[in-house]
Design a protein around this motif. Structure first.
Motif, PDB file in Angstrom:
ATOM      1  N   PRO A 741       0.802  -1.223   0.000  1.00 25.70           N
ATOM      2  CA  PRO A 741       0.000   0.000   0.000  1.00 25.70           C
ATOM      3  C   PRO A 741       0.836   1.274   0.000  1.00 25.70           C
ATOM      4  N   THR A 742       1.972   1.280   0.714  1.00 28.02           N
ATOM      5  CA  THR A 742       2.833   2.469   0.700  1.00 28.02           C
ATOM      6  C   THR A 742       3.431   2.686  -0.683  1.00 28.02           C
ATOM      7  N   LEU A 743       3.860   1.593  -1.303  1.00 25.64           N
ATOM      8  CA  LEU A 743       4.379   1.698  -2.681  1.00 25.64           C
ATOM      9  C   LEU A 743       3.304   2.229  -3.615  1.00 25.64           C
ATOM     10  N   ALA A 744       2.074   1.736  -3.494  1.00 26.99           N
ATOM     11  CA  ALA A 744       1.008   2.194  -4.385  1.00 26.99           C
ATOM     12  C   ALA A 744       0.748   3.686  -4.211  1.00 26.99           C
ATOM     13  N   THR A 745       0.832   4.191  -2.965  1.00 27.48           N
ATOM     14  CA  THR A 745       0.620   5.616  -2.715  1.00 27.48           C
ATOM     15  C   THR A 745       1.677   6.459  -3.425  1.00 27.48           C
ATOM     16  N   HIS A 746       2.967   6.029  -3.354  1.00 28.96           N
ATOM     17  CA  HIS A 746       4.047   6.765  -4.034  1.00 28.96           C
ATOM     18  C   HIS A 746       3.886   6.696  -5.542  1.00 28.96           C
ATOM     19  N   LEU A 747       3.515   5.536  -6.074  1.00 30.31           N
ATOM     20  CA  LEU A 747       3.360   5.404  -7.525  1.00 30.31           C
ATOM     21  C   LEU A 747       2.202   6.256  -8.042  1.00 30.31           C
ATOM     22  N   ARG A 748       1.127   6.351  -7.262  1.00 27.03           N
ATOM     23  CA  ARG A 748      -0.014   7.159  -7.701  1.00 27.03           C
ATOM     24  C   ARG A 748       0.344   8.648  -7.777  1.00 27.03           C
ATOM     25  N   ARG A 749       1.325   9.065  -6.962  1.00 29.93           N
ATOM     26  CA  ARG A 749       1.758  10.465  -7.047  1.00 29.93           C
ATOM     27  C   ARG A 749       2.542  10.714  -8.340  1.00 29.93           C
ATOM     28  N   GLN A 750       3.365   9.725  -8.721  1.00 29.04           N
ATOM     29  CA  GLN A 750       4.151   9.874  -9.950  1.00 29.04           C
ATOM     30  C   GLN A 750       3.326   9.546 -11.189  1.00 29.04           C
ATOM     31  N   LEU A 751       2.479   8.516 -11.069  1.00 30.46           N
ATOM     32  CA  LEU A 751       1.701   8.023 -12.214  1.00 30.46           C
ATOM     33  C   LEU A 751       0.232   7.993 -11.810  1.00 30.46           C
ATOM     34  N   PRO A 752      -0.450   9.114 -11.840  1.00 28.69           N
ATOM     35  CA  PRO A 752      -1.844   9.151 -11.359  1.00 28.69           C
ATOM     36  C   PRO A 752      -2.733   8.155 -12.106  1.00 28.69           C
ATOM     37  N   PRO A 755      -3.412   1.448 -12.578  1.00 29.70           N
ATOM     38  CA  PRO A 755      -4.098   0.325 -11.921  1.00 29.70           C
ATOM     39  C   PRO A 755      -3.110  -0.539 -11.134  1.00 29.70           C
ATOM     40  N   ILE A 756      -3.631  -1.094 -10.042  1.00 28.53           N
ATOM     41  CA  ILE A 756      -2.786  -1.897  -9.146  1.00 28.53           C
ATOM     42  C   ILE A 756      -3.519  -3.198  -8.832  1.00 28.53           C
ATOM     43  N   LEU A 757      -2.772  -4.304  -8.957  1.00 31.84           N
ATOM     44  CA  LEU A 757      -3.277  -5.632  -8.597  1.00 31.84           C
ATOM     45  C   LEU A 757      -2.429  -6.147  -7.439  1.00 31.84           C
ATOM     46  N   PHE A 758      -3.066  -6.300  -6.262  1.00 29.85           N
ATOM     47  CA  PHE A 758      -2.363  -6.802  -5.086  1.00 29.85           C
ATOM     48  C   PHE A 758      -2.468  -8.322  -5.024  1.00 29.85           C
ATOM     49  N   SER A 770      -7.597  -1.894   5.560  1.00 27.03           N
ATOM     50  CA  SER A 770      -6.354  -1.202   5.887  1.00 27.03           C
ATOM     51  C   SER A 770      -5.746  -0.470   4.692  1.00 27.03           C
ATOM     52  N   ILE A 771      -6.353  -0.589   3.500  1.00 22.44           N
ATOM     53  CA  ILE A 771      -5.822   0.054   2.303  1.00 22.44           C
ATOM     54  C   ILE A 771      -6.805   1.133   1.865  1.00 22.44           C
ATOM     55  N   ASP A 772      -6.378   2.369   1.992  1.00 20.45           N
ATOM     56  CA  ASP A 772      -7.253   3.494   1.643  1.00 20.45           C
ATOM     57  C   ASP A 772      -6.932   3.968   0.227  1.00 20.45           C
ATOM     58  N   LEU A 773      -7.166   3.104  -0.747  1.00 20.86           N
ATOM     59  CA  LEU A 773      -6.893   3.406  -2.149  1.00 20.86           C
ATOM     60  C   LEU A 773      -8.056   2.914  -2.993  1.00 20.86           C
ATOM     61  N   ASP A 774      -8.349   3.647  -4.073  1.00 26.18           N
ATOM     62  CA  ASP A 774      -9.372   3.198  -5.004  1.00 26.18           C
ATOM     63  C   ASP A 774      -8.710   2.545  -6.215  1.00 26.18           C
ATOM     64  N   ASN A 775      -9.536   1.924  -7.039  1.00 21.39           N
ATOM     65  CA  ASN A 775      -9.064   1.259  -8.254  1.00 21.39           C
ATOM     66  C   ASN A 775      -7.966   0.236  -7.922  1.00 21.39           C
TER      67      ASN A 775
END
Length: 813
Positions: A741-752, A755-758, A770-775
């Motif tokens: 989730p922390t990695l996804a937050t940083h990537l969304r800042r660089q690459l708005p 899509p992310i598949l966990f 525990s993950i406050d992210l959409d899509n």
């Protein structure tokens, strides 16, 4: 007048025969005649005249006897008894009164006595509860010896009685038995009234200052001597502590008497098991002792206690115990225990003896310790011990409290804590196994792509894959127990779930088990995963079948499955573990062997089973436990050995809201799609497990994608610098240094919007909280190569539309 005379003293036997006086007169007359005849013969020497004198004396004696028999005789003192006065006195009393003679015969009883005992039973052989008749007999013997005896705390049909026995009669040859109803109880209110009344006065005369206080220390009642020494006649309602001061020797004194006042010993006794029960406070001067004549007052005080109390002397022997103490320890009334150590099991004897010896010597003020009684070794009770020096011959005061309910709650809390700890351990183990199984299954899939059916290695690879899937099923059960599996909740009715599996269950039960399904009315709907609830029903039913099949005896056995609404009273009976609310219940009842008491607290633990080796994994009930708990419900097992068992599942009734329908899963590992899975573009793969990363990289590369692999989040951020925007990020959730989730937050800042598949071995439901992210999409481990390809294509199809995904596809898996 309603009084029956059942026996009377015999008529004087002297009225039927010659009395003692008549026989004496005859003897005197005969002797006198003989002396007169001898004198005449000596003086004049005439035998004839001497014989005349003798005959005349005998005739006169005979006449006297006849006259004595014909005249009315006066009864001897103590002969016939006139009971009319006793009748009148007995009938004047509202209590039950009876009189017995020296031979133990009932000679008089009033109407109240006959009504109370349904006839004229002879005391002490009265139909009293428990050991009442034996105690009354002891009082009778004491009354013959001492003239008076008292016996309190008798029970007749649940009603209290108090008996007073008096020796009466001119010669002390009768006993008067007076039985008072409604006496002998031990209510705190009665004790407070007694302290404020006559008993308090008598206690004060013996040097005892007594008061009854509430839990906040305010005085409810006090005897006159305590009010006088406290210097406040209006002490009732005030805080008792304000009148006392303590010293270094753990003694107290009255503030009103100054610092030179006589120190006192203080004893506190709670008058009940509730937290708000009143407390009896007794104080005696530490420098003096109670007079011998006050022993009866102390005994009366002990008998008024509403819980088990006993007094022990300086030699460690019981002096007295009240009825509540005797009942709690199951002491035989005919053979009461001599020492406190006689009540407990052998292992606790030394503990009790040491405590009694220490407190008898004045060491310490009070202490609680748990012991096990000989008659109830499985249920520990609490002994409270306090020093009672100064209370006459008593040295130690013992009281006891049955803490069975407290122990039960402690066991349930400990069991819940243990289950939570075991669940966390099982979840961690299952997560690690999922990584291993993902690698094994993935490599098997890659090898199967290079082999066709009929090859020498094809069957071996299939066998490895099948065993891996079987191991994956076990890890899913561990995740279910640890409440970390992925659930797909829906609003549903329990009867519908049971109906779905009824046919399957009838086949599983076989010919020897008859299954009966019942559904109650007005059941509320619940929110749960229908597939998981079906597994709950199947697991409980199969477990019940195994218990019934293993029970010796003739069949058929009966399995009952019932759904019903739950009344609030039943919820309250379950205790604090289950909060009050609306529930729908699922009950599964069998007629099997039942669950032994010693293993009932272990049945929900993983890998615990009572079945033979090879006939059970020990995960059936643990899986049920996890599913129920993760669904917000509760499960209880009620059983008596040899009488079957009942498992009851409580699920909270779902409250309708406007949240809309439950979302469908983003990726499912329960379906195999035959459509085109090939694609193109760059995918960023982040996985800290080398073996899982290698399998996923090879699988995605074979599907036509360009894969950039990184072993952690920081390495992934370095990879995306200076390259084209990836189409998708596939990342593990739990990683060292930087998690998914922390990695996804940083990537969304660089690459708005990327899509992310966990991927994770933990539950999607747990992770989404525990993950406050959409899509964000989710793929549970372990997964196969095809399932990974399906999940990737599902995400890309939603991002670019089905047409774009179809254009990029140019092959089949």
């Amino acid at each position: 007048m309603g009084v029956d005379v059942l026996a009377t003293v015999d008529e004087p036997r002297g009225l039927a025969r010659i009395g003692t006086g008549a026989r004496a007169s005859l003897a005197i007359a005969t002797v006198a005649g003989l002396l007169a005849a001898a004198l005449v013969l000596w003086l004049i020497g005439s035998v004839t005249i001497a014989a005349g004198f003798l005959g005349a004396a005998i005739v006169l004696a005979g006449v006297a006897v006849v006259v004595a028999r014909l005249l009315p005789a006066r009864a001897a003192p103590g002969g016939e008894v006139d009971w009319s006065v006793a009748h009148a006195l007995a009938e004047a009393s509202g209590d039950a009164v009876a009189v017995t003679d020296r031979g133990g015969r009932l000679v008089c009883a009033n109407d109240r006595y006959a009504a109370l005992f349904a006839g004229y039973a002879t005391p002490p052989s009265l139909p009293l509860d428990g050991d009442g008749a034996d105690r009354l007999a002891s009082a009778g013997r004491a009354a013959w010896r001492d003239g008076r005896a008292q016996c309190d705390g008798l029970m007749l049909g649940g009603e209290m009685l108090a008996a007073t026995v008096l020796r009466a009669g001119a010669d002390g040859d009768c006993l008067v038995w007076r039985l008072v109803e409604g006496q002998g109880g031990a209510a705190p209110e009665r004790l407070a009234d007694a302290i404020a009344g006559t008993l308090g006065v008598r206690a004060g005369e013996a040097g005892i200052m007594a008061a009854v206080i509430d839990v906040d220390g305010h005085v409810l009642a006090a005897n006159p001597v305590l009010r006088a020494r406290a210097g406040d006649a209006e002490i009732v309602g005030n805080d008792l502590a304000q009148y006392l001061a303590g010293d270094a020797d753990r003694l107290v004194r009255f503030v009103a008497e100054g610092e030179m006042a006589t120190p006192m010993r203080l004893v506190q006794l709670p008058l009940g098991d509730r937290a708000d029960s009143p407390i009896l406070v007794a104080m005696v001067d530490a420098e003096g002792t109670i007079a011998h004549g006050a022993a009866a007052d102390v005994e009366a005080l002990v008998m008024l206690m509403p819980f088990g109390v006993a007094l022990v002397d300086r030699e460690g022997r019981f002096m007295q115990m009240n009825a509540a103490f005797a009942r709690a320890v199951s002491a035989e009334p005919t053979a009461p225990p001599l020492y406190p150590g006689d009540l407990v099991v052998r292992e606790d004897k030394s503990v009790v003896a040491d405590a009694v010896r220490r407190f008898a010597g004045g060491g310490g003020r009070s202490m609680d310790f748990a012991v096990r009684l000989k008659d109830h070794p499985d249920e520990p009770i609490v002994f409270s011990i306090a020093s009672a020096r100064g209370l006459g011959d008593a040295a130690v005061l013992l009281s006891l409290k049955d803490n069975g309910e407290e122990n039960r709650l402690k066991r349930e809390v400990a069991q819940a804590t243990k289950m939570q700890a075991v669940g966390q351990l099982a979840g961690g183990v299952a997560h690690d196994f999922n990584n291993i199984l993902t690698a094994i299954i993935g490599h098997c899939d890659l090898m199967l792509m290079r082999h066709s059916p009929g090859d020498s290695d094809y069957d071996d690879i299939q066998q490895i894959r099948a065993n891996s899937n079987r191991a994956a099923s076990l890890t899913r059960q561990l995740l279910a127990f640890s409440r970390q599996q992925t659930l797909r909740p829906q609003v549903l009715q329990l009867p519908d779930v049971v109906s779905e599996v009824s046919n399957l269950l009838r086949r599983l039960m076989g010919e020897t088990v008859r299954m009966e399904v019942k559904h109650g009315r007005d059941q509320g709907s619940v929110r749960a995963d229908p597939g998981q609830l079906e597994q709950v029903v199947v697991n409980l039913a199969v477990n019940a079948r195994d218990a019934m099949v293993s029970k010796p005896g003739d069949g058929p056995h009966r399995l009952t499955i019932q759904t019903r609404s739950v009344p609030i009273a039943e919820v309250r009976r379950r205790g604090d573990i289950m909060p009050v609310g609306d529930y729908t219940a699922l009950e599964v009842t069998d007629t099997g062997t039942g669950i032994p008491l010693e293993v009932q607290h272990k049945i929900f633990e993983p890998f615990f089973t009572t079945k033979e080796v090879g006939k059970g994994t020990g995960l059936g009930l643990s899986t049920v436990y996890g599913i129920v708990k993760q669904s917000g419900g509760y499960i209880f097992a009620d059983s008596r050995p040899g009488q079957g068992a009942t498992f009851t599942v409580y699920l909270p009734v779902h409250a309708a809201s406007g949240d809309g329908p439950v979302a469908t899963p983003l990726a499912s590992n329960n379906r195999l799609r035959t459509g085109e899975l090939w694609g193109s573009g760059t995918i960023l793969l982040v996985e800290d497990e080398d073996m899982v990363r290698a399998v996923a990289e090879r699988a995605l590369t074979r599907q036509g994608y360009t894969v950039l692999a990184a072993e952690n989040g920081e390495a992934a951020l370095e990879l995306v610098d200076g390259i084209e925007r990836p189409r998708l990020v596939v990342s593990d959730v739990m990683m060292p240094v930087m998690d998914g989730p922390t990695l996804a937050t940083h990537l969304r800042r660089q690459l708005p919007g990327i899509p992310i598949l966990f991927m994770s071995g933990y539950a999607e439901e747990q992770l989404r909280r525990s993950i406050d992210l959409d899509n964000v999409s989710f793929l549970p481990k372990p997964f196969s190569v095809q399932q990974l390809a399906e999940a990737v294509r599902d995400v890309l199809s939603r991002e670019e539309g089905p047409e774009a995904a179809q254009l990029t596809g140019h092959g089949t898996a």
